[in-house]
Design a protein around this motif. Sequence first.
Motif, PDB file in Angstrom:
ATOM      1  N   LYS A   1      -6.117   2.417   2.844  1.00  0.00           N
ATOM      2  CA  LYS A   1      -5.595   3.517   2.019  1.00  0.00           C
ATOM      3  C   LYS A   1      -4.668   2.984   0.919  1.00  0.00           C
ATOM      4  N   ASN A   2      -5.052   3.274  -0.328  1.00  0.00           N
ATOM      5  CA  ASN A   2      -4.231   2.924  -1.495  1.00  0.00           C
ATOM      6  C   ASN A   2      -3.670   1.503  -1.396  1.00  0.00           C
ATOM      7  N   SER A   3      -4.529   0.572  -1.039  1.00  0.00           N
ATOM      8  CA  SER A   3      -4.085  -0.800  -0.797  1.00  0.00           C
ATOM      9  C   SER A   3      -4.201  -1.665  -2.048  1.00  0.00           C
TER      10      SER A   3
ATOM     11  N   ILE B   1      -3.617   4.380   7.638  1.00  0.00           N
ATOM     12  CA  ILE B   1      -5.078   4.401   7.515  1.00  0.00           C
ATOM     13  C   ILE B   1      -5.529   3.107   6.846  1.00  0.00           C
TER      14      ILE B   1
ATOM     15  N   LYS C   1      -7.766  -1.140  -3.539  1.00  0.00           N
ATOM     16  CA  LYS C   1      -8.629  -0.282  -2.700  1.00  0.00           C
ATOM     17  C   LYS C   1      -9.918  -0.971  -2.275  1.00  0.00           C
TER      18      LYS C   1
ATOM     19  N   GLN D   1       0.935   4.678   2.130  1.00  0.00           N
ATOM     20  CA  GLN D   1       0.358   5.437   3.239  1.00  0.00           C
ATOM     21  C   GLN D   1       0.766   6.912   3.120  1.00  0.00           C
TER      22      GLN D   1
ATOM     23  N   ASP E   1       0.848  -1.200   0.000  1.00  0.00           N
ATOM     24  CA  ASP E   1       0.000   0.000   0.000  1.00  0.00           C
ATOM     25  C   ASP E   1       0.878   1.242   0.000  1.00  0.00           C
TER      26      ASP E   1
END
Length: 597
Positions: free
Chosen positions: A387-389, A384, A400, A378, A376
């Motif tokens: 987030k942008n995973s 978080i 996401k 962060q 991801d």
Amino acid sequence: MLNRNASSLKSYFLFSLVVLATLYSCENKSSQKLVSKSKPNVIIVITDDQGYGDLGHTGNPIIQTPAIDKFSTESVNLTNYHVGTTCAPTRAGLLTGRNCNRNGVWHTIMGASMLNGEEVTLADVFNKNGYETGMFGKWHLGDNHPFLPHDRGFDEAFYHGGGGIGQTPDYWNNDYFDDTYFRNGIPEKKTGYCTDVWFDEAIKFIENKKDDPFLCYLSLNAPHGPLNVPEDYYNRYKSEEINDKQKRFYGMITNIDDNFSKLIQKLDVLGISDNTMVIFTTDNGTAGGGYNAGMRGRKGSEYDGGHRVPFIIKWPEGGLVGGKKLSALTAHVDILPTITKLTGQEFTATKTMDGADISSYLLGKSGAPERFLVTDTQRVPWPIKGKNSCVMQGDWRLVKGNELYNISQDPGQKTNIADQNPEKVEEMNAFYERWWEDVIKETKFSVIELGRDAVDVITCHDARTAGAYPAWNQQQIRKGNPMKLGKFSVDFVKEGKYKFSLRRWPVESGLALGSEILDEIPATLTKNGRINGKAMAFKKAYLKIGEQEYSVPVNNRDQAAIIEVDVKKGETELSAYFDMDDGEQTNAFYVYVEGVK
């Protein structure tokens, strides 16, 4: 007759010494050879911001990388290999086998690029198992104790500060050419281009340690910006129909390739090529290239273009040769368990590992492990969830939490097929939920130790600011914009009186708090320029340790505002900042901490 017998005895004695010396030499060489065979040398070359498509053998029609391309044809290539999406998170994962959100390195600045002090690194393992260990180039896992490379298992370390040359923790005015770097923490001036220097230092280390098993971690800052490159390498792309940024970027990579060729040739000259494991890889997707091998996304992206990178490994005595291409899902977190297994070392993880031992897969003895992996982006004060995973399983990518792709059918990740595969989405999301719950329990800020050295230096690069980035490079320091206040987690290793020097400029600049700098350098085709340093006017300086606050008036003609206080041993939070003449506040850019006897 007596003289003759004495002569004969002398000759016999000398002959015996020669025989014994020869036998000892043979035995010693045999012993060294056996040790060498059981413990191969390991060299890891990792570049910065070079993507999968920034090589000739991956299809780039312009870039010149003949040495690495040839190396690929002689090695084993992992073609579905993934890393973090930015610099420090990848390095932290590679060295520990653990995802960056677990080990304190989910960002590149803001106190979240320092590898938690209790993490076990690849160098720790190698060092414990009798290897000579050295690192050269970009560290980017902390500029204070206990995070420095020579704290983390490396006997010898030669590196720049921060995450790139010219960043705030780096030596003042470094610009890739004739710079001052740090040798186990001590500044040392060098002549030459940075990449040439890193390779030269690594080769010197290899020459000195060739008779012992060694680990050489050659972690480059190129081709990370600023894109400063020797003119000759820019000129190799001068006539290409690409923009100037790409010409510089490609020139930096070709310079790496020439140095890589020099390294490989040196191993041959030293006679250690066969039992030296050489790895070439990169830390994230491309930041400056125009060709991306058909992938979506670049550096920082959760799509494959942000985290799928080359991984090439060669070890002739170990059978890792032949130009093989292996396409199963693998990742940077696999490196520690895999390399320790291949080199026959003892390693038992004491914490949850995200990586797996893929040595049997590399050797063609088994398939790769079936599993899920997560990467991801962060780049926030605290991780978080979601987030942008990107959750990966084989060729599947869940981005996401709601975008599903199969890269075997859609390598460019153009068509979201989540609606057609709800079970797969549910399965991958369920894994992510379990994984995140486990990871976030381990997430914590790293703690800077103070009082170990005569002088410790904290820079605003690592300040935990909210809502705005700190001044993380020297150009921003020069601009003189007030910086939002930030905190540092610190641990005073001993009780006593400490002197805190709050500075606008680093000590090596020799400048007063209120000074401006008139040393502007214009940009050229091959090198970024340098701006003048703006004067700032300060009125009062503050130091806060825990809940206790101290302050002193500021004389702008002094080099620092100095506050001396008695400090208790142990962990706390520290802040250092100024009131300015115009009423604004700003974080101190540099804080020097020294014990007072």
